[in-house]
Design a protein around this motif. Structure first.
Motif, PDB file in Angstrom:
ATOM      1  N   ILE A 141      -8.665  -3.063   4.346  1.00 29.22           N
ATOM      2  CA  ILE A 141      -8.154  -3.683   2.900  1.00 29.22           C
ATOM      3  C   ILE A 141      -7.726  -4.911   3.439  1.00 29.22           C
ATOM      4  O   ILE A 141      -8.264  -6.063   2.803  1.00 29.22           O
ATOM      5  N   LYS A 147      -9.765  -8.079   1.132  1.00 29.03           N
ATOM      6  CA  LYS A 147      -9.214  -8.542   0.099  1.00 29.03           C
ATOM      7  C   LYS A 147      -9.198 -10.062   0.175  1.00 29.03           C
ATOM      8  O   LYS A 147      -9.376 -10.965   1.011  1.00 29.03           O
ATOM      9  N   LEU A 162      -8.900   5.217  -2.842  1.00 32.05           N
ATOM     10  CA  LEU A 162      -8.031   3.887  -2.766  1.00 32.05           C
ATOM     11  C   LEU A 162      -8.141   3.556  -4.239  1.00 32.05           C
ATOM     12  O   LEU A 162      -9.400   3.281  -4.723  1.00 32.05           O
ATOM     13  N   VAL A 186       0.704  -1.219  -0.090  1.00 33.92           N
ATOM     14  CA  VAL A 186      -0.029   0.079   0.057  1.00 33.92           C
ATOM     15  C   VAL A 186       0.831   1.253   0.165  1.00 33.92           C
ATOM     16  O   VAL A 186       1.526   1.616   0.856  1.00 33.92           O
ATOM     17  N   PRO A 235      -6.994   0.361  -6.656  1.00 37.01           N
ATOM     18  CA  PRO A 235      -6.174  -0.678  -6.949  1.00 37.01           C
ATOM     19  C   PRO A 235      -5.354  -0.694  -8.173  1.00 37.01           C
ATOM     20  O   PRO A 235      -5.748  -0.145  -9.184  1.00 37.01           O
ATOM     21  N   TYR A 277      -2.080  -1.312  -3.921  1.00 40.45           N
ATOM     22  CA  TYR A 277      -3.066  -0.341  -3.602  1.00 40.45           C
ATOM     23  C   TYR A 277      -2.345   1.109  -3.462  1.00 40.45           C
ATOM     24  O   TYR A 277      -1.337   1.201  -2.941  1.00 40.45           O
TER      25      TYR A 277
END
Length: 256
Positions: A150, A154, A229, A124, A231, A161
């Motif tokens: 997260i 996930k 956020l 991240v 991906p 991310y």
């Protein structure tokens, strides 16, 4: 949980210290960060010269490993050599300034997270909108619970991310919006000046574009005061073009 923490602002950056403090609430943290600021270096790595690393201390407390290289170097070296155990999570930040839109491609902060993903570790990148008196402590208090959520939601496979926090979110409740990155290019402009000897030099003055009013992208949501956020993926292959291009005909290439 074993966590590797890095950044691109350097091992003595306040954003790194604030994030380390909060991450220790959810796991064991080891730090490997550049000795000096490496903003905007992208995914540069050191391979033509030795990569130096030494332990850095606050008094008698070990701060972490200071690496004389790029953010990607830090992650690569830490996972391969420096960490006491293989990390289960890589976190990069808190960066001083947003890493949103096309800026993702230039960011050392994001590149460090990408390097973690190369190793098959969920990673991240965390960035805070720039402010001279930035409250990294509050930003870290926002970021770490989001990271925990997260991890809880996930799938089992490693993921990458990009998390951005606007200044507005430090002062009032803010939504977390899952958005794509804006791909509008920066305005490419330069201001020409002359040095005292009459030699020209140039300052980059381009700015990020304003998102379209109907666009739901990271830049639009950040301007609305929301946390974003996104991906990400480091696979740059245009897979939607592969089938079409495999039908193309090419003559055999021959040398002279």
């Amino acid at each position: 949980m074993q966590i590797l923490l890095t950044n691109d602002d350097g091992i003595y950056a306040p954003g790194l210290a604030a994030l380390e403090h909060e991450l220790r609430k959810i796991g064991s943290v080891e730090v490997a960060a550049p000795l000096t600021e490496q903003s905007g270096v992208g995914h540069a790595i050191t391979y033509r010269t030795p990569l130096m690393a030494r332990e850095a201390y606050d008094g008698t407390r070990q701060r972490g490993w200071a690496v004389e290289g790029s953010p990607a170097d830090c992650v690569k070296l830490a996972i391969s050599e420096l960490c006491s155990a293989r990390p289960q999570l890589v976190v990069s930040g808190i960066n001083s300034g947003l890493n949103a839109g096309i800026n993702v491609l230039y960011s050392g902060t994001v590149s460090a997270a990408i390097e973690g993903a190369f190793f098959g570790v969920t990673s991240v990148a965390v960035s805070l909108e720039w402010d001279e008196q930035a409250r990294y402590d509050i930003a870290a208090q926002l970021a770490v619970p989001i990271i925990s959520q997260i991890l809880a939601q996930k799938g089992p496979e490693p993921q990458l991310y990009n998390l951005n926090i606007p200044l507005a979110a430090l002062n009032r409740p803010s939504e977390v919006r899952v958005t794509p990155m804006c791909i509008a290019p920066w305005g490419e402009s330069y201001e020409r000046r002359d040095d005292p000897r009459g030699r020209p030099y140039y300052w980059a003055t381009g700015k990020q574009p304003a998102p379209a009013s109907d666009a739901t992208t990271d830049l639009a949501e950040l301007r609305a005061g929301n946390i974003t956020l996104t991906p990400l993926d480091f696979d740059l292959t245009r897979r939607d073009k592969l089938a079409e291009m495999r039908r193309w005909q090419f003559a055999a290439a021959t040398g002279s």
